[in-house]
Design a protein around this motif. Structure first.
Motif, mmCIF file in Angstrom:
data_model
loop_
_atom_site.group_PDB
_atom_site.id
_atom_site.type_symbol
_atom_site.label_atom_id
_atom_site.label_comp_id
_atom_site.label_asym_id
_atom_site.label_seq_id
_atom_site.Cartn_x
_atom_site.Cartn_y
_atom_site.Cartn_z
ATOM 1 N N VAL A 88 0.845 -1.204 0.000
ATOM 2 C CA VAL A 88 0.000 0.000 0.000
ATOM 3 C C VAL A 88 0.876 1.248 0.000
ATOM 4 C CG1 VAL A 88 -1.635 1.330 1.381
ATOM 5 C CG2 VAL A 88 -1.996 -1.117 1.053
ATOM 6 N N ASP A 89 1.929 1.251 0.815
ATOM 7 C CA ASP A 89 2.843 2.396 0.837
ATOM 8 C C ASP A 89 3.431 2.641 -0.549
ATOM 9 O OD1 ASP A 89 2.481 2.956 3.520
ATOM 10 O OD2 ASP A 89 4.235 1.826 4.185
ATOM 11 N N ALA A 90 3.843 1.574 -1.208
ATOM 12 C CA ALA A 90 4.453 1.716 -2.533
ATOM 13 C C ALA A 90 3.462 2.282 -3.541
ATOM 14 C CB ALA A 90 4.985 0.366 -3.012
ATOM 15 N N LEU A 91 2.239 1.794 -3.528
ATOM 16 C CA LEU A 91 1.218 2.290 -4.446
ATOM 17 C C LEU A 91 0.954 3.779 -4.253
ATOM 18 C CD1 LEU A 91 -1.324 -0.674 -4.244
ATOM 19 C CD2 LEU A 91 -0.064 0.040 -6.289
ATOM 20 N N SER A 92 1.099 4.237 -3.022
ATOM 21 C CA SER A 92 0.750 5.625 -2.699
ATOM 22 C C SER A 92 1.734 6.649 -3.246
ATOM 23 C CB SER A 92 0.656 5.790 -1.173
ATOM 24 O OG SER A 92 1.949 5.784 -0.578
ATOM 25 N N GLN A 93 2.886 6.204 -3.717
ATOM 26 C CA GLN A 93 3.949 7.147 -4.080
ATOM 27 C C GLN A 93 4.022 7.449 -5.571
ATOM 28 O OE1 GLN A 93 5.836 8.620 -1.366
ATOM 29 N NE2 GLN A 93 4.006 7.643 -0.520
ATOM 30 N N TYR A 94 3.111 6.923 -6.372
ATOM 31 C CA TYR A 94 3.213 7.103 -7.824
ATOM 32 C C TYR A 94 2.669 8.431 -8.328
ATOM 33 C CZ TYR A 94 4.906 2.379 -8.658
ATOM 34 O OH TYR A 94 5.686 1.253 -8.688
ATOM 35 N N LYS A 95 1.488 8.812 -7.902
ATOM 36 C CA LYS A 95 0.850 10.001 -8.470
ATOM 37 C C LYS A 95 1.456 11.264 -7.863
ATOM 38 C CE LYS A 95 -2.409 11.968 -11.012
ATOM 39 N NZ LYS A 95 -2.527 11.799 -12.474
#
Length: 518
Positions: free
Chosen positions: A87-94
């Protein structure tokens, strides 16, 4: 766990519907081969986290393909740890073009999500009015000055005589409690001792310099979100109503308590209102609306309060996985799922419905970096309709919210929508700063050395000065309550340290009303 400042959509009772391998497609929507239909339970959960994010996440368009992201590569000491890392990793893209950093950039711990998280149902229990902990929270008043910032009535800390403003001299025999940054040894020790343990011993120093020793065992208690309320005679016919509202718990828990406060204010004929949200990390959206309706002028009834904005997949009814998110309607015992809802702006605009007879034209909100999500929503909703003044430090910054997504025994919270008030104002991702162009008021230190409602407490004193004179006093460099030395912290450093200690406390906007069906 970063639960700060989300608008969680927690819809009545939870009917757990795990996303099993039969729920998944072999494509992630961009033509790239998706997950295998076989794998371990953890493999399938990791796939579910990614696929639900690709469908419901407000910033889904910034996420990579399944094959590029490779959900099954995320590991940890437990299943929950692995899922949290994902979840942390997904949060850093946009990326937020205004800041050049991810929308979910978390300055206290870069790389962790500012809003998104996954848990085993603890949030829903807490926000329905029951806590199981010590019932207090600490705050660094300065680098070498750790204080009690609040105590919940009826909690283990309250029953042991712990009060706001007491200085913490030792924790579990350790006196090395100076602030050493978000990832510092001392700071982590303090967080683990009060937030991740079932017992704690402390030596506390009172304002008169006497000390007491307390030993606490975490216990369950009912949260009263109203910590203090009173009226203060400011002179010249000005009566100020002051209330500390510390959590947007469910309507069943909070509404009657708010009614008692505002009925009292009405009988006392208050001319000005101070709402202290300095440590309120948010909670249920419906309770935020209730507070707004107690404050807003009666002439605004029936006019728009605010609107929700979902991603284009949901707006255009192209979601598929959300049909697996089944819930039970407590009012009629029927089942429904998240794919049945109308996610358009027109279908998700809330209007004011005035409650009570309070009639004011100005409201002061006391805020800090611990003021988040539903608290910020409450403030933002009123900005077009009253003279809204902010006093304190920059708030957390969370104009987005979410609904819960069940993944096996876990509940995932990722932002699914943004909110804007009736004037289209929102987007406060970096927080609301008192005294700035958009947020009139004054910026100054929090003052945990004084009790709530003390007219000499720094932030409340600013409001009283403004009521009396029409201007704010100029902030001066503060002297610590129990020493003669000037503060080492700047206002910004003080605020950042408070956010770090608040890391384990839920902060969010919980949408707990039924969405309109299509």
């Amino acid at each position: 766990m970063k639960k700060a400042f989300y608008l969680i959509v927690l819809l009545t009772a939870v009917f757990i519907a795990s996303c099993s391998k039969k729920d998944k497609k072999n494509t992630d929507g961009d033509g790239i081969t998706g997950p295998s239909k076989t794998g371990s339970a953890l493999d399938l959960m990791r796939d579910s986290v990614f696929l639900y994010a690709k469908e419901a996440y407000y910033w889904y368009d910034g996420l990579p393909s399944y094959s590029s992201f490779n959900p099954r590569s995320y590991t940890g000491s437990s299943d929950l740890d692995a899922l949290t890392k994902e979840v942390d990793a997904l949060s850093q893209y946009k990326i937020n073009p205004t800041t050049g950093k991810p929308y979910e950039y978390y300055s206290a711990v870069p790389g962790e999500a500012k809003y998104s998280f996954i848990d085993e149902g603890q949030v829903s229990t807490q926000l329905n009015g029951t806590n199981t902990n010590f019932g207090f929270a600490p705050l660094f008043n300065d680098v070498n000055d750790l204080r009690i910032k609040y105590v919940y009535p009826g909690s283990p800390a309250d029953l042991a005589g712990v009060k706001r403003g007491y200085k913490i001299i030792t924790i579990n025999g350790n006196s090395n409690l100076s602030y050493d940054g978000g990832s510092g040894t001392n700071t982590k020790f303090v967080i683990n001792a009060y937030a991740n343990s079932s017992t704690i011993t402390m030596t506390l120093q009172k304002q008169d310099l006497s000390t007491i020793n307390v030993s606490l065992v975490a216990g369950s208690y009912t949260i009263n979100p109203v910590l203090v309320y009173k009226t203060i005679d400011a002179g010249n016919g000005k009566i100020v109503g002051y209330v500390v509202f510390n959590s947007f718990t469910s309507d069943a828990n909070a509404d009657a308590k708010l009614d008692a406060v505002f009925n009292y204010f009405q009988t006392q004929g208050i001319t000005d209102l101070v709402v202290d949200l300095r440590y309120n990390g948010g909670g249920y959206v419906s309770t935020a609306e209730y507070l707004d309706n107690l404050i807003v002028p009666a002439t605004k009834s029936g006019t728009p309060m605010y609107s929700y904005y979902f991603n284009d997949i949901l707006v255009n009814n192209k979601e598929t996985l959300l049909a697996n998110q089944v819930r039970r309607d407590a009012s009629n015992n029927s089942l429904y799922n998240y794919s049945q809802f109308n996610y358009t702006v027109a279908g998700n605009t809330t209007k004011f419905a005035k409650k009570g007879s309070l009639n004011i034209s100005r409201v002061f909100f006391i805020v800090t970096g611990s003021t988040a999500s539903a608290s910020e929503l409450t403030i933002n909703n009123l900005r077009p309709h009253l003279n809204v003044q902010l006093i304190g430090t920059t708030s957390y910054g969370k104009p987005v919210g979410f609904f819960d997504i069940d993944i096996n025994k876990y509940q995932m919270y990722i932002p699914e929508f943004e909110t804007k008030n009736s004037a289209g104002q929102g987007g406060y991702y970096t927080g609301m700063t008192p005294g700035s162009t958009d947020y009139p008021g004054i910026k100054d230190y929090d003052d945990p050395t004084k009790d709530f409602g003390d007219p000499t407490e720094t932030l409340l004193a600013h409001a009283l000065t403004y009521v009396k004179t029409g201007i704010y006093s100029i902030p001066a460099q503060r002297v610590q309550g129990l020493s003669n030395s000037l503060k080492t912290f700047s206002v910004e450093e003080s605020n950042a340290a408070a956010i770090v200690l608040n890391d384990n406390k839920f902060s969010g906007m919980i949408f707990n009303k039924k969405l309109n069906k299509r």
